[in-house]
Write an enzyme that holds these catalytic residues in place. Structure first.
Site, PDB file in Angstrom:
ATOM      1  N   SER A 177       0.865  -1.196   0.000  1.00 18.37           N
ATOM      2  CA  SER A 177       0.000   0.000   0.000  1.00 18.37           C
ATOM      3  C   SER A 177       0.892   1.233   0.000  1.00 18.37           C
ATOM      4  O   SER A 177       2.068   1.155   0.373  1.00 18.37           O
ATOM      5  CB  SER A 177      -0.847  -0.014   1.275  1.00 18.37           C
ATOM      6  OG  SER A 177      -1.443   1.245   1.500  1.00 18.37           O
ATOM      7  N   TYR A 193      -2.768  -1.625  10.457  1.00 18.72           N
ATOM      8  CA  TYR A 193      -2.648  -1.674   8.984  1.00 18.72           C
ATOM      9  C   TYR A 193      -1.335  -1.018   8.551  1.00 18.72           C
ATOM     10  O   TYR A 193      -0.574  -1.581   7.753  1.00 18.72           O
ATOM     11  CB  TYR A 193      -3.843  -0.942   8.361  1.00 18.72           C
ATOM     12  CG  TYR A 193      -3.910  -1.041   6.856  1.00 18.72           C
ATOM     13  CD1 TYR A 193      -4.461  -2.161   6.232  1.00 18.72           C
ATOM     14  CD2 TYR A 193      -3.441  -0.005   6.042  1.00 18.72           C
ATOM     15  CE1 TYR A 193      -4.540  -2.245   4.843  1.00 18.72           C
ATOM     16  CE2 TYR A 193      -3.515  -0.085   4.664  1.00 18.72           C
ATOM     17  CZ  TYR A 193      -4.060  -1.204   4.073  1.00 18.72           C
ATOM     18  OH  TYR A 193      -4.133  -1.286   2.694  1.00 18.72           O
TER      19      TYR A 193
HETATM   20  P1  NAD Z   1     -11.082  -6.350  -0.607  1.00 17.89           P
HETATM   21  O1  NAD Z   1     -11.689  -6.263   0.743  1.00 17.89           O
HETATM   22  O2  NAD Z   1     -11.976  -6.431  -1.797  1.00 17.89           O
HETATM   23  O3  NAD Z   1     -10.066  -7.579  -0.705  1.00 17.89           O
HETATM   24  C1  NAD Z   1      -9.461  -8.194   0.380  1.00 17.89           C
HETATM   25  C2  NAD Z   1      -9.543  -9.677   0.173  1.00 17.89           C
HETATM   26  O4  NAD Z   1      -8.825 -10.350   1.206  1.00 17.89           O
HETATM   27  C3  NAD Z   1     -10.999 -10.183   0.235  1.00 17.89           C
HETATM   28  O5  NAD Z   1     -11.236 -11.020  -0.880  1.00 17.89           O
HETATM   29  C4  NAD Z   1     -11.047 -10.971   1.523  1.00 17.89           C
HETATM   30  O6  NAD Z   1     -11.951 -12.050   1.497  1.00 17.89           O
HETATM   31  C5  NAD Z   1      -9.606 -11.461   1.626  1.00 17.89           C
HETATM   32  N1  NAD Z   1      -9.253 -11.859   2.978  1.00 17.89           N
HETATM   33  C6  NAD Z   1      -9.404 -11.146   4.112  1.00 17.89           C
HETATM   34  N2  NAD Z   1      -8.969 -11.866   5.170  1.00 17.89           N
HETATM   35  C7  NAD Z   1      -8.514 -13.047   4.673  1.00 17.89           C
HETATM   36  C8  NAD Z   1      -7.953 -14.196   5.257  1.00 17.89           C
HETATM   37  N3  NAD Z   1      -7.772 -14.278   6.581  1.00 17.89           N
HETATM   38  N4  NAD Z   1      -7.589 -15.226   4.449  1.00 17.89           N
HETATM   39  C9  NAD Z   1      -7.783 -15.149   3.100  1.00 17.89           C
HETATM   40  N5  NAD Z   1      -8.327 -14.080   2.500  1.00 17.89           N
HETATM   41  C10 NAD Z   1      -8.690 -13.050   3.273  1.00 17.89           C
HETATM   42  O7  NAD Z   1     -10.140  -5.086  -0.733  1.00 17.89           O
HETATM   43  P2  NAD Z   1      -8.974  -4.729  -1.770  1.00 17.89           P
HETATM   44  O8  NAD Z   1      -8.904  -3.265  -1.796  1.00 17.89           O
HETATM   45  O9  NAD Z   1      -9.114  -5.476  -3.032  1.00 17.89           O
HETATM   46  O10 NAD Z   1      -7.684  -5.244  -0.966  1.00 17.89           O
HETATM   47  C11 NAD Z   1      -6.710  -6.109  -1.517  1.00 17.89           C
HETATM   48  C12 NAD Z   1      -5.343  -5.733  -1.007  1.00 17.89           C
HETATM   49  O11 NAD Z   1      -5.033  -4.440  -1.510  1.00 17.89           O
HETATM   50  C13 NAD Z   1      -5.235  -5.649   0.521  1.00 17.89           C
HETATM   51  O12 NAD Z   1      -4.006  -6.213   0.935  1.00 17.89           O
HETATM   52  C14 NAD Z   1      -5.243  -4.149   0.773  1.00 17.89           C
HETATM   53  O13 NAD Z   1      -4.558  -3.797   1.956  1.00 17.89           O
HETATM   54  C15 NAD Z   1      -4.513  -3.655  -0.461  1.00 17.89           C
HETATM   55  N6  NAD Z   1      -4.721  -2.230  -0.753  1.00 17.89           N
HETATM   56  C16 NAD Z   1      -5.950  -1.757  -1.121  1.00 17.89           C
HETATM   57  C17 NAD Z   1      -6.097  -0.403  -1.366  1.00 17.89           C
HETATM   58  C18 NAD Z   1      -7.405   0.206  -1.772  1.00 17.89           C
HETATM   59  O14 NAD Z   1      -7.512   1.443  -1.821  1.00 17.89           O
HETATM   60  N7  NAD Z   1      -8.430  -0.587  -2.099  1.00 17.89           N
HETATM   61  C19 NAD Z   1      -4.999   0.460  -1.244  1.00 17.89           C
HETATM   62  C20 NAD Z   1      -3.773  -0.057  -0.861  1.00 17.89           C
HETATM   63  C21 NAD Z   1      -3.640  -1.412  -0.634  1.00 17.89           C
END
Ligand code: NAD
Length: 281
Positions: free
Chosen positions: A164, A177
């Site tokens: 991130s 986080y």
């Molecule tokens: P999201 O909530 O759609 O995806 C997160 C996924 O992780 C979900 O599919 C969830 O089921 C899965 N998950 C959660 N706990 C779990 C576990 N214990 N075991 C297996 N799977 C698990 O959100 P996203 O934005 O797609 O996030 C994906 C990644 O991107 C994350 O690591 C998040 O920190 C990172 N991220 C997102 C953003 C943003 O703005 N959306 C920005 C920076 C980083």
């Protein structure tokens, strides 16, 4: 002015066809887009879900549609693998299941992630531990099991951590986080250095604000969305597909000489827009 992403469908990145990829948390958002994109690039995809098999099936259908259109047996295989990345035993079973089915894990994408919001002095130990267990320890254990497997087969491989912008930008109210993503930088660099001469590359992407379910609080609210986007130099949030494209690049042989790096995919967020105009002499 907003600059839109450009796509050029039909071109493939070098070295991905036929590779076996495991993507954690692949039932929504960025993980789902990564699974779809890697399938489109000709990878066999193992779609990890924690407790949402329907989300896994949706991802599988989208990926196969993109990869194969209506052609059956187009050469891309998919596998749904249940597993909670905060549980060591689940991770071991998950990696073994992919190796049993596909023969190897050539590409691991550590995407699963969670966040909880609270003042730092009020975070419960249980909440803190859970975020670290999923985002950081889970990523490490998935990497550990994948590296063991790669070394045992003397294979090259690629690990990509979905970090991130909060790897480097502090994030008040989200202390666990922030710590997890800060830790991911060193996870990426340490593994990259240790296994560089074993043909295992380890990199990360650092998404900025991206439109996914984790951000529903502001993506579904036009006023809040405008506030978020006002801090982004490019003036808009990113898409999951834009994140997936960079993962595909890092996983491909086009990035053969890149290891230990976090590539920020953030519309300029890490350039700190508030400093666009000098506010001190
Ligand atoms: P999201 O909530 O759609 O995806 C997160 C996924 O992780 C979900 O599919 C969830 O089921 C899965 N998950 C959660 N706990 C779990 C576990 N214990 N075991 C297996 N799977 C698990 O959100 P996203 O934005 O797609 O996030 C994906 C990644 O991107 C994350 O690591 C998040 O920190 C990172 N991220 C997102 C953003 C943003 O703005 N959306 C920005 C920076 C980083």
């Amino acid at each position: 002015m907003q600059v839109k992403a450009q796509t050029d469908e039909g071109r493939n990145m070098i070295g991905l066809k036929g590779k076996n990829a495991l993507i954690t948390g692949a039932t929504s958002g960025i993980g789902q887009a990564i699974a779809v994109r890697l399938a489109q690039e000709g990878c066999n995809i193992a779609i990890n879900y924690r407790k949402d098999p329907e989300g896994g099936v949706d991802t599988e259908e989208m990926a196969m549609q993109k990869a194969c259109g209506n052609i059956e047996n187009c050469g891309v295989k998919s596998l749904l693998v249940q597993g909670d990345v905060s549980q060591e035993s689940d991770i071991i079973e998950m990696v073994n299941a992919v190796v049993d089915e596909f023969g190897s894990v050539d590409i691991l994408v550590n995407n699963a992630g969670i966040q909880t919001e609270s003042s730092s002095h009020e975070v419960t130990t249980a909440d803190f531990d859970q975020v670290i267990a999923v985002n950081l320890r889970g990523a490490y254990l998935c990497a550990r099991e994948t590296i063991k497997h790669l070394l045992s087969q003397n294979r090259s491989g690629v690990i990509i951590n979905v970090s991130s912008v909060h790897e480097i930008i502090p994030r008040p109210m989200y202390i666990s986080y922030s710590i997890s993503k800060g830790g991911m930088e060193n996870l990426t660099k340490s593994l990259a250095l240790e296994y560089a001469n074993r043909s295992i590359r380890v990199n990360a992407i650092g998404p900025g604000a991206t439109i996914t379910p984790i951000n529903q609080d502001w993506t579904d609210n036009p006023e809040k969305k405008a506030i978020v986007e006002s801090h982004i130099p490019m003036g808009r949030a990113g898409t999951s597909e834009e994140m997936a494209a960079v993962v595909a690049f890092l996983a491909s042989d086009e990035a053969a000489y890149i290891t230990g790096q976090t590539l920020f995919v953030d519309g300029g967020l890490t350039l700190y827009a508030d400093f666009r105009e000098a506010w001190s002499a």
